[in-house]
Design a protein around this motif. Structure first.
Motif, short mmCIF file in Angstrom:
data_model
loop_
_atom_site.label_atom_id
_atom_site.label_comp_id
_atom_site.label_asym_id
_atom_site.label_seq_id
_atom_site.Cartn_x
_atom_site.Cartn_y
_atom_site.Cartn_z
N ASN A 207 25.36 52.97 101.73
CA ASN A 207 24.99 53.84 100.61
C ASN A 207 23.53 54.26 100.71
O ASN A 207 23.18 55.40 100.39
CB ASN A 207 25.25 53.13 99.28
N VAL B 246 23.28 57.04 103.35
CA VAL B 246 23.76 58.31 102.81
C VAL B 246 22.73 58.90 101.84
O VAL B 246 22.44 60.11 101.86
CB VAL B 246 25.12 58.14 102.12
N GLN C 118 19.79 60.76 103.49
CA GLN C 118 20.05 61.83 104.46
C GLN C 118 19.45 63.16 103.98
O GLN C 118 19.53 63.51 102.81
CB GLN C 118 21.56 62.00 104.67
N ALA D 82 34.17 55.00 106.84
CA ALA D 82 35.05 55.95 106.16
C ALA D 82 36.52 55.63 106.44
O ALA D 82 37.38 55.81 105.57
CB ALA D 82 34.73 57.37 106.60
N GLU E 162 36.50 56.86 101.87
CA GLU E 162 35.54 57.60 101.06
C GLU E 162 34.98 58.76 101.85
O GLU E 162 34.35 58.58 102.89
CB GLU E 162 34.41 56.68 100.58
N ASP E 163 35.20 59.97 101.32
CA ASP E 163 34.80 61.19 102.03
C ASP E 163 33.29 61.28 102.23
O ASP E 163 32.83 61.90 103.19
CB ASP E 163 35.29 62.43 101.28
N ARG E 164 32.50 60.71 101.32
CA ARG E 164 31.05 60.88 101.45
C ARG E 164 30.53 60.25 102.74
O ARG E 164 29.56 60.76 103.32
CB ARG E 164 30.34 60.29 100.23
N TYR E 165 31.17 59.20 103.21
CA TYR E 165 30.75 58.60 104.47
C TYR E 165 31.11 59.49 105.65
O TYR E 165 30.31 59.69 106.56
CB TYR E 165 31.37 57.22 104.63
N SER E 166 32.31 60.02 105.65
CA SER E 166 32.72 60.90 106.75
C SER E 166 31.92 62.20 106.74
O SER E 166 31.52 62.70 107.80
CB SER E 166 34.22 61.18 106.70
N ARG E 167 31.64 62.73 105.56
CA ARG E 167 30.84 63.97 105.47
C ARG E 167 29.44 63.73 106.02
O ARG E 167 28.89 64.58 106.74
CB ARG E 167 30.77 64.46 104.03
N ALA E 168 28.84 62.61 105.67
CA ALA E 168 27.49 62.31 106.16
C ALA E 168 27.49 62.14 107.67
O ALA E 168 26.57 62.60 108.36
CB ALA E 168 26.97 61.05 105.48
N SER F 125 27.95 65.58 109.30
CA SER F 125 26.74 66.38 109.11
C SER F 125 25.66 65.97 110.11
O SER F 125 24.96 66.82 110.67
CB SER F 125 26.23 66.21 107.68
#
Length: 267
Positions: free
Chosen positions: A21, A24, A27, A57, A62-68, A71
């Motif tokens: 966390n 993320v 970032q 992820a 949890e999408d926020r981990y894959s998105r980070a 990115s």
């Protein structure tokens, strides 16, 4: 995270979640990490951290981990040259023009591991371009120069031992996925060279089994020391080759690889 997976746990423990966390939360908008990075520098080799987010992820969904993670990998790709070389790939400003094989391989490995975790196959060709450029620089003895400029010209007379082990791991994985003989053969040569360096530098009980930062040991990467991470990646490399061979290597007078195991088709 690796321990959680190894122990068969479902959700990661509190320490893992807090750490991820924090990554993320720090970032930058462009996918890099600057504020919390050493010297406040953007680095493409942070893809190695992105890979851990990608793996988390898959455990948490949890999408926020894959998105980070994606990115950050996209940030790295924006700083890759057409020939596969990466800008912003060293840990000091003056090193960015000639990054070490250690940080170049961190970048490659991060892209590959993120791709594998998230099924992002579009990341793989970028990793392969850089890995294949390094493969061309591995000589017949397994020696690999430790630094390269943007045209992949060697810029050091010494070897960064950690980077050689990392490249061996990368090429072994790629050779099993793509069935390419040249990658396998380069990985085996790298292992032979590393085994030679290990034997040469194991001169007393305190150093037996360890690997130096550079070869020769007075090279500029962690000079006159035996960093733990060099030996760690060497063990990863050795384990992959032994698993491929199906048994402990034989027929050599050091820890080099055997000629056993299925050989990929030429490419």
């Amino acid at each position: 995270l690796a321990l959680d997976v190894f122990q068969g746990g479902g959700a990661p423990d509190a320490a893992t979640s807090k750490a991820m966390n924090w990554i993320v939360a720090n970032q930058d908008a462009d996918g890099s990490w600057t504020r919390a990075n050493y010297l406040g520098m953007k680095r493409t080799y942070d893809t190695y951290a992105a890979a851990a987010l990608a793996q988390l992820a898959t455990v948490t969904s949890e999408d926020r981990y894959s998105r980070a993670a994606i990115s950050n990998c996209e940030f790295a790709l924006r700083h890759q040259r057409d020939n596969g070389w990466f800008d912003l790939c060293d840990n000091t400003p003056r090193g960015n023009d000639t990054p070490s094989t250690h940080t170049l391989c961190y970048t490659i490995d991060g892209l590959l591991e993120t791709a594998a975790a998230l099924n992002e196959d579009g990341l793989v060709p970028a990793a392969e371009r850089a890995a294949d450029a390094l493969t061309e620089a591995v000589d017949s003895t397994g020696r690999l120069p430790g630094r390269f400029d943007s045209d992949w010209r060697p810029r050091s007379s010494y070897t960064v031992v950690t980077g050689s082990a990392q490249l061996g791991v990368i090429l072994m994985r790629l050779s099993l996925q793509t069935r390419t003989r040249r990658r396998l053969e380069a990985s085996l040569r790298l292992l032979d060279f590393l085994a030679f360096v290990q034997q040469l530098n194991s001169v007393d009980a305190n150093r037996a089994g360890g690997l130096p930062g550079s070869f020769p040991i007075w090279g500029r990467y962690v000079p006159l020391k035996h960093p733990s991470w060099a030996t760690k990646f060497y063990l990863d490399h050795l384990r992959l080759i032994r698993n491929w061979a199906g048994e402990a290597p034989a027929g050599r007078d050091h820890a080099g690889a055997s000629a056993g195991g299925p050989v990929p088709t030429p490419a």
